[in-house]
Design a protein around this motif. Structure first.
Motif, mmCIF file in Angstrom:
data_model
loop_
_atom_site.group_PDB
_atom_site.id
_atom_site.type_symbol
_atom_site.label_atom_id
_atom_site.label_comp_id
_atom_site.label_asym_id
_atom_site.label_seq_id
_atom_site.Cartn_x
_atom_site.Cartn_y
_atom_site.Cartn_z
ATOM 1 N N LEU A 261 -0.868 13.831 -6.511
ATOM 2 C CA LEU A 261 -2.196 12.899 -6.856
ATOM 3 C C LEU A 261 -1.857 11.610 -6.234
ATOM 4 C CD1 LEU A 261 -3.013 13.650 -10.585
ATOM 5 C CD2 LEU A 261 -4.232 14.507 -8.361
ATOM 6 N N CYS A 262 -0.677 11.325 -6.007
ATOM 7 C CA CYS A 262 -0.260 9.842 -5.208
ATOM 8 C C CYS A 262 -0.639 9.967 -4.055
ATOM 9 C CB CYS A 262 1.005 9.618 -5.700
ATOM 10 S SG CYS A 262 1.640 8.110 -4.899
ATOM 11 N N ASP A 263 0.163 10.923 -3.205
ATOM 12 C CA ASP A 263 0.239 11.054 -1.739
ATOM 13 C C ASP A 263 -1.530 11.338 -1.302
ATOM 14 O OD1 ASP A 263 2.739 10.015 -1.671
ATOM 15 O OD2 ASP A 263 3.580 11.996 -1.190
ATOM 16 N N THR A 264 -2.173 12.050 -2.006
ATOM 17 C CA THR A 264 -3.454 12.570 -1.712
ATOM 18 C C THR A 264 -4.595 11.994 -1.989
ATOM 19 O OG1 THR A 264 -2.221 14.970 -1.612
ATOM 20 C CG2 THR A 264 -4.772 14.919 -1.265
ATOM 21 N N TYR A 265 -4.436 11.285 -3.281
ATOM 22 C CA TYR A 265 -5.832 10.684 -3.496
ATOM 23 C C TYR A 265 -5.743 9.257 -4.075
ATOM 24 C CZ TYR A 265 -7.519 15.535 -3.839
ATOM 25 O OH TYR A 265 -7.744 16.693 -3.736
ATOM 26 N N LEU A 266 -4.849 8.810 -5.179
ATOM 27 C CA LEU A 266 -5.025 7.739 -5.801
ATOM 28 C C LEU A 266 -4.201 6.755 -4.887
ATOM 29 C CD1 LEU A 266 -4.251 8.849 -9.416
ATOM 30 C CD2 LEU A 266 -6.172 8.133 -8.235
ATOM 31 N N GLY A 267 -2.875 6.777 -4.308
ATOM 32 C CA GLY A 267 -1.893 5.726 -3.508
ATOM 33 C C GLY A 267 -0.900 5.585 -5.025
ATOM 34 N N ARG A 268 0.090 4.817 -4.454
ATOM 35 C CA ARG A 268 1.121 4.547 -5.338
ATOM 36 C C ARG A 268 0.918 3.716 -6.250
ATOM 37 N NH1 ARG A 268 4.985 4.940 -0.334
ATOM 38 N NH2 ARG A 268 5.169 7.336 -0.174
ATOM 39 N N TYR A 269 0.259 2.508 -5.990
ATOM 40 C CA TYR A 269 -0.028 1.375 -6.661
ATOM 41 C C TYR A 269 -0.978 2.053 -8.145
ATOM 42 C CZ TYR A 269 -1.630 -3.050 -8.490
ATOM 43 O OH TYR A 269 -1.810 -4.309 -8.933
ATOM 44 N N LYS A 270 -2.019 2.605 -7.820
ATOM 45 C CA LYS A 270 -3.071 3.064 -8.995
ATOM 46 C C LYS A 270 -2.271 4.175 -9.838
ATOM 47 C CE LYS A 270 -7.499 2.303 -6.536
ATOM 48 N NZ LYS A 270 -8.765 3.051 -6.217
ATOM 49 N N THR A 271 -1.557 5.157 -9.107
ATOM 50 C CA THR A 271 -0.884 5.724 -9.985
ATOM 51 C C THR A 271 0.350 5.350 -10.811
ATOM 52 O OG1 THR A 271 -0.893 7.313 -8.249
ATOM 53 C CG2 THR A 271 0.877 7.985 -9.495
ATOM 54 N N LEU A 272 1.024 4.484 -10.232
ATOM 55 C CA LEU A 272 1.979 3.528 -11.173
ATOM 56 C C LEU A 272 1.391 2.685 -12.399
ATOM 57 C CD1 LEU A 272 4.342 2.020 -8.529
ATOM 58 C CD2 LEU A 272 4.971 3.996 -10.165
ATOM 59 N N GLY A 273 -0.004 2.179 -11.929
ATOM 60 C CA GLY A 273 -0.653 1.583 -13.020
ATOM 61 C C GLY A 273 -1.042 2.519 -14.092
#
Length: 527
Positions: free
Chosen positions: A77-89
């Motif tokens: 989900l991080c690498d494909t859709y959300l990005g690391r910043y949103k995923t971490l939040g």
């Protein structure tokens, strides 16, 4: 074409060293919330929720395993859709919620069973369905939190310094294509062209388009896994777009895509070699706690204060924390003079050292447990541990050496694996690289749970006697430790074979490639 040029000129903003306190803090608190409470959870589940030792151990193993397996989905989900910043939040909020749920199970009396007596044969009520459901909800939120933080946080920290990668802070990124799709495309294209013959000089004639939007380093051609190279054969039926890309990416893939897939395939055997190693780590987090409960935990001989059983795991962390700067500042410079390598020794050699220490740790653990049990059976005990048995007069401090050795083993193997996966995966799959490590932890937790169940059933003499009995004085935990040590020896042999075969990932501009443990040079292709 103009769009590509605009993208190529865009430069992300990097936080640098200023971002490190937030990233390290987030990693630390997530670990305290999950890994840091694993040992305490064993005591909590057996004393407050009145679970049997083997049931509590299996639940903690499944919880830890699911946390680690979830990193694969979190990385995707991080690498494909959300990005690391949103995923971490999102993950950080979920992790906090999970810890809040667990805290409430202890703070509110209706959320846990009534306390039972202190006698050895006292009756204890089991938790109700509602109490278990609330507890498992807390575990669920912690799983979501760990699934997002673990694969992304370290990679997000590295992004602050690496000019060749994109930060997860950019959110949904047009530079990212789904890594898994690219891998499947290579496999499909190679199968479709399996009957075609590779050219005599494939590095010069295979399709090798590199998109300007790619964030990956350009990899050199390799002969290993030659079958996959057929995905890059440019046949008369293949067509390309004006920018040089393939019209049908499911039939024609660039040699760069192929080499990226090879990176992942090469890593897999090394990853499998770590599975049994992780089983050793699980034992240091579970049954050691039960050993301390039936040992003398007094601070000193005349002290009435007893050190909490789960607190002994801190010695493993201390060993790891103390050894890392010593190794980095003293050992590495010394090794660098001998080996002429920047890192002193290769990451695979560091892993191997950790595996050897793991075998030694299990042997020490078995000897100490034999001593603890003998003292409990042949000498007066210090009392009765409720719902377990007699407390051995052996000081629990004798467990410190095995915990220190476990921390030392982690300092070599786990840190080397983090570095290995991060460096050997393509740049756009570095979150997956982090999840690869944690998926190994996950499988090890499940394997450990299965191993414990099998040993518990096959060594059963009566309802209360087996190797892993509720009362360790009636069991033979030392035999179990010897069994794990034997498995570690077999695993080390398998690792040596994998390390001898492995080829490190290179780049077109790399002038200082590491070599495998026997300085393996490219020879005849293996496949």
């Amino acid at each position: 074409m103009e769009v590509d040029k605009v993208h190529a000129k865009e430069k992300p903003k990097y936080g640098g060293i200023k971002a490190m306190p937030f990233i390290i803090g987030n990693e630390t608190f997530e670990k305290l919330g999950t890994l840091g409470t694993s040992s305490n959870l064993l005591v909590y589940l057996t004393t407050v929720f009145h679970m049997k030792s083997i049931n509590a151990t299996n639940l903690v193993n499944v919880f830890n395993g699911t946390c680690n397996f979830g990193t694969l989905l979190g990385a995707f989900l991080c690498d494909t859709y959300l990005g690391r910043y949103k995923t971490l939040g999102i993950a950080s909020i979920s992790s906090f919620t999970g810890m809040l749920f667990l805290t409430l199970t202890a703070a509110i009396s209706k959320l846990h069973p009534l306390h039972c007596g202190t006698a050895e044969n006292s009756i204890c009520l089991e938790p109700t369905t509602g109490q278990l459901a609330f507890l498992l909800c807390g575990f669920g939120f912690l799983v979501v939190g760990a699934s997002g933080i673990r694969p992304c946080n370290l990679a997000f920290g590295a992004d602050q310094f690496d000019p060749n990668t994109e930060s997860g802070r950019r959110g949904i990124n047009s530079f990212f294509n789904c890594p898994l799709t690219s891998m499947v495309q290579v496999l499909v294209a190679a199968i479709q062209k399996r009957r075609l013959k590779l050219p005599e000089q494939p590095q010069n004639t295979l399709f090798n388009h590199v998109s300007s939007k790619s964030i990956n380093s350009e990899l050199p051609y390799t002969d290993q896994f030659r079958f996959l190279n057929k995905a890059s054969i440019l046949s008369p039926a293949d067509k390309t777009n004006e920018d040089g890309s393939a019209v049908d990416p499911w039939r024609l893939c660039s040699i760069q895509q192929v080499e990226e897939v090879k990176c992942v395939v090469r890593v897999f055997p090394i990853w499998t070699a770590g599975l049994i190693y992780y089983v050793f780590l699980v034992q240091m987090q579970t049954y050691v706690v039960f050993q301390t409960l039936q040992s003398d935990r007094s601070l000193y001989s005349a002290s009435k204060f007893k050190i909490p059983a789960a607190s002994y795991s801190v010695f493993s962390m201390l060993s790891l924390s103390i050894w890392i700067p010593i190794y980095d500042r003293i050992i590495v410079p010394f090794l660098r003079k001998i080996t002429k390598k920047e890192a002193g020794i290769t990451v695979l050699q560091k892993m191997g050292i950790g595996l050897v220490i793991a075998v030694l740790t299990m042997l020490v653990s078995a000897v100490v447990e034999t001593r603890r049990r003998d003292i409990a059976l042949r000498h007066p005990t210090l009392g009765i541990e409720p719902r377990r048995g007699g407390i051995s007069a052996m000081s629990a401090n004798w467990l410190i050496p095995q915990l220190a050795l476990a921390g030392l083993s982690e300092a070599f193997t786990i840190i080397a694996q983090v570095e290995f996966f991060y460096k050997q995966f393509p740049e756009n799959m570095r979150s997956f690289a982090g999840s690869f490590l944690f998926c190994g932890f996950a499988l090890a937790n499940y394997m450990s749970s299965l191993l414990i169940t099998i040993v518990h059933k096959t060594t059963r003499i009566s309802d209360t006697e087996n190797w892993l009995a509720e009362d360790l004085n009636k069991g033979r935990l030392d035999y179990f430790y010897y069994l794990v040590a034997a498995l570690e020896v077999l695993d080390f042999g398998y690792f040596l074979i994998c390390a001898k075969w492995y080829k490190y990932k290179g780049t077109q501009n790399d002038q200082n490639l590491e070599v495998s443990m026997d300085k393996l040079q490219p020879t005849k292709p293996l496949v």
